[in-house]
Design a protein around this motif. Structure first.
Motif: not given
Length: 294
Positions: A240-251
């Motif tokens: 199965v594909n690993p569950d993914a998060g959403l990047a909501i902040k970077d530098l």
């Protein structure tokens, strides 16, 4: 003179890298709050942030976005299920399409490799078109789980006759795994993800056409005999594909709030992963918020 310059540069470079490595990374001071714990379906949930972090990743707790499954790549006890639609039209030739599975195909697209592999014919597990678009139904592949990676193939046979060779379209192909708790997770979510390759054993003028929406093949009357294969990449039925998060902040800048809308009722464990880091070090904190959607 060149030697003296070289000797001066080396200490400067050494100092630069040692100083860079000595830059300390602090733990993110990051917290999340919500105005309430219960919301309605399609109501906007606003997550308010305090503190700061270099990077923030959001897991909303829905299917495919659970923090605890971010490293999961396989599930035991699941049932692999294959589905596709087929449309066979033109001509009256019969038994022109076969559905096969191999546990030992070496992935080489040539006649010798295809013929030397062992192929299980599972055509009788599928409902195939008799002229209109039909669903194959759900095809259980549980009996192939213990055989390691497999390849799935469609084999086309057309004969040199006065009637047209059958034309076939394969669409809406998917291979999923049904978990013991009733969830459906993708192995091959759509036809374009199948890693398809084609090979013509006979009748090179007609080959499987591979596009994102469909697989297609067909020939006119009085054309040479055809035998053509289209085969997936190697597939692991327990994967199965690993569950993914959403990047909501970077530098790029600060973020003080994030809004999200849930489309289905349920209880969701929302997770934010806040990270401070550079190429030498990384520190993170994990913040959880329980949300009920009615």
């Amino acid at each position: 003179m060149k030697i003296r310059i070289y000797l001066l540069v080396l200490p400067l470079m050494s100092c630069f890298f040692s100083c860079s490595k000595s830059i300390e990374i602090s733990n993110p001071e990051f917290n999340v709050t919500v105005a309430k714990q219960t919301y309605k379906v399609n109501e906007v949930v606003e997550f308010n942030f305090s503190g700061s972090a270099d990077y923030v990743t959001f897991y909303d707790g829905s299917e495919g976005h659970n923090y605890e499954f971010r490293e999961r790549t396989s599930i035991e006890g699941a049932v692999p299920q294959l589905k596709f639609d087929s449309e066979g039209k033109f001509g009256t030739q019969v038994n022109t399409l076969a559905l096969l599975v191999s546990r030992n195909f070496n992935g080489q697209l040539n006649k010798e490799s295809i013929y030397n592999a062992s192929w299980d014919d599972i055509t009788n597990r599928a409902t195939l078109s008799a002229g209109t678009v039909v669903s194959s139904g759900t095809i259980d592949l549980s009996d192939f789980i213990q055989r390691g990676p497999i390849h799935i193939a469609f084999k086309y046979i057309g004969k040199n006759m006065a009637t047209p060779q059958k034309t076939w379209y394969i669409t809406n192909f998917s291979l999923n795994t049904l978990t013991p708790d009733g969830k459906v997770l993708p192995i091959v979510p759509d036809l374009a993800s199948g890693g398809w390759l084609e090979h013509s054993v006979a009748g090179d003028a007609r080959k499987w056409r591979i596009t994102a929406p469909n697989l297609y093949i067909g020939a006119n009357a009085n054309e040479p005999d055809n035998e053509d294969w289209v085969i997936t990449k190697a597939l692991q039925l327990t994967s199965v594909n690993p569950d993914a998060g959403l990047a909501i902040k970077d530098l790029s800048g600060p973020v003080t709030q994030y809004a999200h809308t849930y489309k289905e009722a349920g209880v969701y464990k929302v997770v934010f992963v806040a990270v401070n880091g550079n190429v030498y070090d990384r520190k993170q904190v994990v913040r959880e918020v329980m949300i009920t959607i009615e």
